[in-house]
Design an enzyme around this catalytic site. Structure first.
Site: not given
Length: 168
Positions: A75, A114, A128
């Site tokens: 949204l 953001e 990672d």
């Protein structure tokens, strides 16, 4: 307390209409950290990680994460970001890397999501790149530190640490 804006009168999810809101400068600063084993931290600090410059790649991932927010959070409105800044600090005693993401736009809706997305993308990239030697790394403390602009004006989290951070 204001009602939740992402639900219509029937209780169904919808994208908020921001068409009538004025455009203002909007800035958000978010943070988080990842803690790892001391040996993993030494690899990161020494630049000896097999995948390369962990902090450099995580910085790029954080920037990219801010730009992909509307694709990740259903949204959220797509925003034209005018600035993204990513800072890192390291704490050898805690074997910890902190990230601070500042996002900015001139628009009708804020950039908090953001900044938060950038923090997560940066921290997940650190994970990672180092997971081959430390799968037990822990991501914590992801939160909004400050936001500025729009109808609600300036908001700042209560200061509970003295870590450096971006400025709105």
């Amino acid at each position: 307390m204001n009602p939740l804006t992402h639900f219509n009168a029937a209780g169904q999810a919808h994208m908020v209409d921001v068409g009538d809101k004025p455009e203002t400068r909007r800035v958000a600063v978010a943070t988080g950290h990842i803690t790892m084993l001391p040996a993993t931290f030494a690899l990161l600090q020494g630049g000896n990680a097999k995948k390369g410059d962990v902090i450099g790649i995580a910085r790029l991932a954080a920037i990219q994460g801010t730009k992909q927010t509307a694709n990740l959070i259903p949204l959220c409105h797509p925003l034209a970001l005018t600035r993204v800044n990513v800072d890192f600090s390291v704490d050898e005693a805690l074997s910890r890397v902190d990230i601070f993401v500042t996002s900015e736009t001139v628009g009708r809706t804020g950039v908090e999501m953001e900044a938060l997305s950038g923090v997560m993308a940066g921290l997940l990239t650190v994970y990672d790149m180092l997971k081959a030697v430390d799968r037990g790394m822990q991501i914590d403390g992801v939160r909004l530190l400050e936001k500025q602009g729009g109808k609600s004006g300036h908001w700042q989290a209560d200061s509970d640490n003295s870590a450096p951070r971006g400025q709105c």
